[in-house]
Design a protein around this motif. Structure first.
Motif, PDB file in Angstrom:
ATOM      1  N   UNK A 416      -5.097-119.547 -24.572  1.00 48.91           N
ATOM      2  CA  UNK A 416      -5.404-118.184 -25.009  1.00 48.91           C
ATOM      3  C   UNK A 416      -4.681-117.867 -26.306  1.00 48.91           C
ATOM      4  N   UNK A 417      -4.791-116.627 -26.752  1.00 51.82           N
ATOM      5  CA  UNK A 417      -4.186-116.228 -28.012  1.00 51.82           C
ATOM      6  C   UNK A 417      -2.687-116.387 -28.049  1.00 51.82           C
ATOM      7  N   UNK A 418      -2.038-116.390 -26.884  1.00 49.01           N
ATOM      8  CA  UNK A 418      -0.592-116.572 -26.819  1.00 49.01           C
ATOM      9  C   UNK A 418      -0.191-118.035 -26.694  1.00 49.01           C
ATOM     10  N   UNK A 419      -1.173-118.913 -26.791  1.00 51.94           N
ATOM     11  CA  UNK A 419      -0.873-120.331 -26.712  1.00 51.94           C
ATOM     12  C   UNK A 419      -0.642-120.838 -25.306  1.00 51.94           C
ATOM     13  N   UNK A 420      -1.122-120.076 -24.310  1.00 48.87           N
ATOM     14  CA  UNK A 420      -0.928-120.478 -22.934  1.00 48.87           C
ATOM     15  C   UNK A 420      -2.269-120.773 -22.273  1.00 48.87           C
TER      16      UNK A 420
END
Length: 478
Positions: A416-420
């Protein structure tokens, strides 16, 4: 040459091991090397001497014990075994078996173009070898075409390479969830056990006689069609083809019209989802022998004309039969578990359940040594037909390891956008989502994984959802 400078991977001609004189190296596997040899007194003729590459390798001791318990004309005779000590403190196990001059099964079939009746007789003899193995309390665990050799002199098949085998009372050498074997030949119940719901199983999967019978079914299918059947991998794109109503779409006779119905039916029987439906090796052998006797003149027709697009080369790449999928997107892995769970609840439902992370639809096969005949981690009578690799000092782990690629695969899930990555036990690596698998690095390639910082990972694929426009067609549902 000084004895303390001898390397088991590259011994010169004339080296003495026990009462055997080495003639030439024939091939090398991950754990063992095979030499042609002769007895020093010249009484035995040419034999196959298999030598461990690593000191203290208990696989060879176990293989020798298992072979000493099996007495069958389709299993090479164990002639001798022992320990070779080229220097103090290093002891390498070895064993000597009768030499079988001939070709691996699939190569023999490609050259000889056998008939259905010949294949029935051949499979019956191999099934009898499995019967003797199981009667001795043993399990082969790596039945496949590359481990069946057809003798040139009389066309008789031999079940080879018991290096992955096990027997009642033998100690467990590894504690991975997957036992030794070849992923393309694993039974559905093995996939269901290891990839079932919840945490990884606390004990390894224990193959039984039914696993050997299933692997013989895979071998028979590829022998007759030239390709592997759909994979029973629970997240495979072809998983819907294992629904009872879809089995006829990919039977052996469907993909090779020259295959007589009796042979096709027995191949399908060995590939049954439910282990008990396959029958014991003795029952399978009797059914094959009976079919060979009763089949009509059409059973004499060669299965191949020589014009088929059969896999080329000694170790062809993994190829599977293709079947046109139904138009409904319910064939996608994420939906198969839902639509089939009820209909396969009687013993087969475990095949479709998975853990909390998604798995690739097919096991990844690395190129080279580990990709032979669907991948292998057996000790290696298969090395008898393998070209000798460049000389190298043996290591404790296979040299072939696929590293996580620098960018994600097409259709691989992205963070996702948070890199998770959403989902329990998933991690983001190089722009893609991956699931960690708790196996030893030496088994990562064979399990279809990729290595990253000393850990084995699987890529996680995006699940494609069906279109909600238009009514569902029940007739198309798998």
């Amino acid at each position: 040459m000084e004895s303390n400078s001898l390397n088991p991977a590259s011994l010169p001609s004339g080296t003495l091991i026990g009462r055997w004189r080495l003639l030439e190296q024939c091939g090398r596997g991950t754990f063992g090397v095979v030499y042609r040899a002769e007895s020093v007194d010249g009484t035995q003729g040419v034999v196959a001497l298999k030598l461990a590459l690593h000191p203290g390798d208990a696989r060879f001791v176990r293989e020798a014990e298992l072979l000493s318990r099996i007495h069958h004309p389709a299993v090479p005779r164990l002639l001798d075994h022992g320990q070779w000590q080229p220097r103090e403190g290093a002891s390498y196990a070895w064993l000597v078996m009768e030499w079988i001059e001939g070709a691996a099964l699939y190569d023999w079939a490609s050259a000889q173009r056998p008939s259905s009746r010949q294949v029935l007789h051949l499979l019956a003899r191999v099934a009898r070898a499995l019967e003797a193995t199981h009667a001795a309390g043993g399990i082969h665990r790596d039945v496949k075409g590359e481990n069946i050799r057809v003798r040139s002199a009389d066309g008789q098949p031999f079940l080879m390479d018991f290096g992955s085998g096990h027997f009642l009372g033998a100690s467990t050498l590894t504690w991975d969830s997957w036992p030794p074997g070849t992923s393309a030949y694993r039974a559905p119940e093995a996939w269901g056990f290891v990839l079932g719901p919840g945490k990884p199983p606390p004990v390894p999967y224990a193959p039984g006689p039914a696993d050997d019978v299933f692997a013989l079914g895979i071998t028979a299918y590829r022998l007759v069609t030239g390709k592997y059947p759909p994979s029973p991998h629970p997240r495979g794109e072809d998983a819907w083809l294992w629904h009872p109503e879809k089995l006829a779409l990919w039977s052996a006779s469907t993909h090779n019209a020259r295959c007589v119905p009796e042979l096709s039916a027995l191949v399908s029987r060995m590939l049954s989802l439910q282990p008990e439906a396959r029958g014991r090796a003795e029952e399978v052998a009797e059914a094959l022998e009976r079919a060979a006797r009763k089949a009509g003149p059409e059973a004499e027709v060669p299965l191949f004309t020589g014009e088929e697009a059969r896999p080329a080369g000694l170790f062809p790449p993994l190829q599977r039969v293709t079947v046109r999928p139904p138009p409904r997107a319910a064939r996608w892995p994420g939906l198969v578990a839902t639509s089939l769970g009820a209909s396969l609840a009687l013993g087969a439902g475990v095949l479709w359940s998975t853990r909390s992370f998604e798995l690739p639809e097919q096991p990844h096969l690395a190129e080279g040594e580990e990709a032979k005949d669907g991948g292998t981690i057996a000790v290696g009578d298969t090395a008898l037909t393998a070209p000798v690799a460049p000389e190298r000092v043996p290591s404790m782990w296979p040299a072939i390891r696929a590293e996580v690629p620098p960018k994600p695969f097409p259709k691989q899930r992205r963070p996702n956008g948070e890199g998770r990555c959403s989902g329990k036990e998933l991690v983001a690596i190089n722009g893609g989502c991956w699931a960690k698998l708790l196996v030893e690095l030496k088994d990562c390639d064979n399990m279809g994984g990729f290595v990253h910082k000393g850990v084995c990972y699987f890529p996680v694929w995006e699940l494609q959802r069906p279109s909600t426009s238009g009514p569902a067609n029940r007739d198309d549902a798998p």
